[in-house]
Design a protein around this motif. Structure first.
Motif, mmCIF file in Angstrom:
data_model
loop_
_atom_site.group_PDB
_atom_site.id
_atom_site.type_symbol
_atom_site.label_atom_id
_atom_site.label_comp_id
_atom_site.label_asym_id
_atom_site.label_seq_id
_atom_site.Cartn_x
_atom_site.Cartn_y
_atom_site.Cartn_z
ATOM 1 N N ILE A 18 1.216 -14.389 -2.359
ATOM 2 C CA ILE A 18 -0.207 -14.049 -2.462
ATOM 3 C C ILE A 18 -0.959 -15.090 -3.286
ATOM 4 O O ILE A 18 -2.136 -14.925 -3.572
ATOM 5 N N TYR A 19 -0.264 -16.176 -3.630
ATOM 6 C CA TYR A 19 -0.843 -17.204 -4.496
ATOM 7 C C TYR A 19 -2.174 -17.723 -3.943
ATOM 8 O O TYR A 19 -3.169 -17.815 -4.651
ATOM 9 N N ASP A 20 -2.183 -18.067 -2.667
ATOM 10 C CA ASP A 20 -3.392 -18.629 -2.072
ATOM 11 C C ASP A 20 -4.516 -17.605 -2.006
ATOM 12 O O ASP A 20 -5.692 -17.963 -2.015
ATOM 13 N N GLU A 21 -4.146 -16.338 -1.936
ATOM 14 C CA GLU A 21 -5.152 -15.281 -1.848
ATOM 15 C C GLU A 21 -5.970 -15.182 -3.134
ATOM 16 O O GLU A 21 -7.163 -14.890 -3.101
ATOM 17 N N VAL A 22 -5.327 -15.426 -4.271
ATOM 18 C CA VAL A 22 -6.008 -15.243 -5.554
ATOM 19 C C VAL A 22 -6.419 -16.561 -6.200
ATOM 20 O O VAL A 22 -7.127 -16.568 -7.203
ATOM 21 N N MET A 23 -6.009 -17.693 -5.614
ATOM 22 C CA MET A 23 -6.321 -18.999 -6.188
ATOM 23 C C MET A 23 -7.715 -19.452 -5.754
ATOM 24 O O MET A 23 -8.107 -19.269 -4.598
ATOM 25 N N ASP A 24 -8.456 -20.051 -6.660
ATOM 26 C CA ASP A 24 -9.761 -20.609 -6.358
ATOM 27 C C ASP A 24 -9.575 -21.915 -5.574
ATOM 28 O O ASP A 24 -9.147 -22.928 -6.126
ATOM 29 N N TYR B 71 -7.109 -7.676 -8.968
ATOM 30 C CA TYR B 71 -7.558 -8.066 -7.630
ATOM 31 C C TYR B 71 -6.958 -7.105 -6.616
ATOM 32 O O TYR B 71 -5.775 -6.779 -6.688
ATOM 33 N N GLN B 72 -7.761 -6.700 -5.663
ATOM 34 C CA GLN B 72 -7.270 -5.793 -4.632
ATOM 35 C C GLN B 72 -7.573 -6.382 -3.262
ATOM 36 O O GLN B 72 -8.728 -6.647 -2.910
ATOM 37 N N GLY B 73 -6.520 -6.624 -2.481
ATOM 38 C CA GLY B 73 -6.667 -7.088 -1.118
ATOM 39 C C GLY B 73 -6.439 -5.953 -0.148
ATOM 40 O O GLY B 73 -6.304 -4.782 -0.546
ATOM 41 N N GLU B 74 -6.368 -6.302 1.128
ATOM 42 C CA GLU B 74 -6.204 -5.255 2.142
ATOM 43 C C GLU B 74 -4.836 -4.600 2.075
ATOM 44 O O GLU B 74 -4.700 -3.390 2.255
ATOM 45 N N ASN B 75 -3.807 -5.412 1.784
ATOM 46 C CA ASN B 75 -2.440 -4.898 1.807
ATOM 47 C C ASN B 75 -1.723 -4.978 0.471
ATOM 48 O O ASN B 75 -0.531 -4.730 0.392
ATOM 49 N N PHE B 76 -2.452 -5.343 -0.568
ATOM 50 C CA PHE B 76 -1.800 -5.438 -1.870
ATOM 51 C C PHE B 76 -2.836 -5.352 -2.988
ATOM 52 O O PHE B 76 -4.037 -5.546 -2.777
ATOM 53 N N ALA B 77 -2.326 -5.055 -4.177
ATOM 54 C CA ALA B 77 -3.142 -5.094 -5.395
ATOM 55 C C ALA B 77 -2.396 -5.953 -6.405
ATOM 56 O O ALA B 77 -1.151 -6.009 -6.406
ATOM 57 N N GLU C 22 2.067 -3.433 0.161
ATOM 58 C CA GLU C 22 2.296 -2.427 1.196
ATOM 59 C C GLU C 22 3.578 -2.724 1.961
ATOM 60 O O GLU C 22 3.860 -3.885 2.300
ATOM 61 N N GLU C 23 4.362 -1.694 2.221
ATOM 62 C CA GLU C 23 5.579 -1.864 2.989
ATOM 63 C C GLU C 23 5.246 -2.265 4.425
ATOM 64 O O GLU C 23 4.208 -1.886 4.971
ATOM 65 N N GLN C 24 6.140 -3.050 5.038
ATOM 66 C CA GLN C 24 5.887 -3.563 6.382
ATOM 67 C C GLN C 24 5.788 -2.454 7.425
ATOM 68 O O GLN C 24 5.163 -2.627 8.473
ATOM 69 N N GLU C 25 6.390 -1.312 7.162
ATOM 70 C CA GLU C 25 6.367 -0.220 8.131
ATOM 71 C C GLU C 25 4.964 0.351 8.334
ATOM 72 O O GLU C 25 4.703 1.068 9.300
ATOM 73 N N GLY C 26 4.033 -0.001 7.420
ATOM 74 C CA GLY C 26 2.675 0.497 7.553
ATOM 75 C C GLY C 26 2.557 1.994 7.343
ATOM 76 O O GLY C 26 1.706 2.663 7.935
ATOM 77 N N ASN C 27 3.404 2.500 6.456
ATOM 78 C CA ASN C 27 3.410 3.945 6.204
ATOM 79 C C ASN C 27 2.506 4.346 5.040
ATOM 80 O O ASN C 27 2.532 5.484 4.585
ATOM 81 N N GLY C 28 1.733 3.377 4.545
ATOM 82 C CA GLY C 28 0.830 3.679 3.441
ATOM 83 C C GLY C 28 1.482 3.632 2.085
ATOM 84 O O GLY C 28 0.825 3.870 1.064
ATOM 85 N N LYS C 29 2.785 3.315 2.032
ATOM 86 C CA LYS C 29 3.488 3.238 0.763
ATOM 87 C C LYS C 29 3.489 1.791 0.250
ATOM 88 O O LYS C 29 3.519 0.847 1.032
ATOM 89 N N PHE C 30 3.471 1.660 -1.075
ATOM 90 C CA PHE C 30 3.426 0.339 -1.702
ATOM 91 C C PHE C 30 4.642 0.145 -2.609
ATOM 92 O O PHE C 30 5.102 1.086 -3.267
ATOM 93 N N ILE C 31 5.141 -1.088 -2.644
ATOM 94 C CA ILE C 31 6.248 -1.460 -3.520
ATOM 95 C C ILE C 31 5.677 -2.154 -4.748
ATOM 96 O O ILE C 31 4.806 -3.023 -4.634
ATOM 97 N N ARG C 32 6.158 -1.787 -5.924
ATOM 98 C CA ARG C 32 5.721 -2.440 -7.153
ATOM 99 C C ARG C 32 6.742 -3.479 -7.580
ATOM 100 O O ARG C 32 7.951 -3.228 -7.598
ATOM 101 N N GLU C 33 6.249 -4.665 -7.932
ATOM 102 C CA GLU C 33 7.097 -5.705 -8.488
ATOM 103 C C GLU C 33 6.387 -6.342 -9.674
ATOM 104 O O GLU C 33 5.160 -6.441 -9.695
ATOM 105 N N ASP C 34 7.173 -6.766 -10.676
ATOM 106 C CA ASP C 34 6.614 -7.352 -11.896
ATOM 107 C C ASP C 34 7.199 -8.742 -12.126
ATOM 108 O O ASP C 34 8.375 -8.982 -11.832
#
Length: 246
Positions: free
Chosen positions: A9-15, A155-161, A184-196
């Motif tokens: 997601i680097y490019d998504e949040v990079m200026d 930052y909140q995108g369509e498929n991730f925060a 968001e999980e690839q299955e598109g079930n509305g569930k999200f995975i958290r990673e730190d």
């Protein structure tokens, strides 16, 4: 430290405008005859691609396999030829020699200590051709000690925060960035995975960088601030260096 989740997601949040500023700074400080460039910590290849589209022959080196996968795809889509190498800037003995070497986006601040920074400078000096130039930037002490602490960016995108919170580190002039991703999980079930992820950066007084570059053999070093050709001040956020191997 390896960019793992962050790579995707680097490019998504990079200026994106920053890449054009790094390119413009480089072109102002590189001789017109410069063609071969080694870009250290090339990340997702945005700057390497910009260099290549401007006519330079570019080799991009990065420690992260994930970043290089994205960089290679970018180069393919932009129809430019770039050699990407997975490697560590602490050892450039097998990378060849170049007319210019760059290391932007405060990548040197990820070195663990001053000894590692010195080793990078030593390696760069050996990898430069005679009359070559080394261009890089780092966070200023003002940025690390005053601006970053308690910094928070969400930052909140369509498929991730994405949550970014920064705190002063244990070492002098250091900062710790705590990154939290909800993807968001690839299955598109509305569930999200958290990673730190934890990213640690450290900088040093301007005089220390100048001394280390001199120790490596660079005959002349110029220092600038914040993408300009102006000298650094107490309020500068980013220091730029142009080191000459003569």
């Amino acid at each position: 430290m390896a960019y793992e989740t962050f790579a995707f997601i680097y490019d998504e949040v990079m200026d994106e405008t920053l890449y054009q500023q790094w390119l413009a700074f480089s072109k102002r400080h590189l001789p017109a005859e410069t063609k071969d460039i080694l870009e250290l910590a090339c990340g997702t290849g945005a700057l390497a691609t910009a260099f290549a589209k401007d006519g330079y022959h570019v080799t991009g080196l990065d420690l992260s396999e994930e970043m290089l996968m994205i960089a290679s795809q970018r180069a393919y889509e932009e129809d430019v030829s770039i050699q990407f190498v997975e490697g560590d800037m602490l050892d450039l003995s097998e990378i060849g020699q170049y007319q210019a070497i760059t290391c932007f986006s405060d990548s040197l601040c990820y070195m663990k200590n001053a000894q590692d920074v010195q080793q990078v400078f030593d390696e760069v000096y050996q990898a430069l051709e005679d009359d070559g130039r080394f261009l890089f930037d780092v966070h200023s002490i003002h940025q690390i000690d005053t601006v970053f602490p308690e910094y928070s960016y969400h930052y909140q995108g369509e498929n991730f925060a994405f949550l970014w919170d920064s705190y002063s580190g244990e070492e002098k002039h250091s900062i710790e960035h705590f990154l939290t991703f909800f993807i968001e999980e690839q299955e598109g079930n509305g569930k999200f995975i958290r990673e730190d992820e934890l990213h640690q950066e450290r900088t040093y007084p301007l005089e220390s960088y100048l001394r280390m570059l001199e120790n490596s053999g660079f005959s002349k070093v110029e220092a600038f601030a914040d993408f300009t050709d102006e000298a650094p001040s107490d309020a500068s956020k980013r220091w730029f260096f142009v080191a000459y191997k003569e």
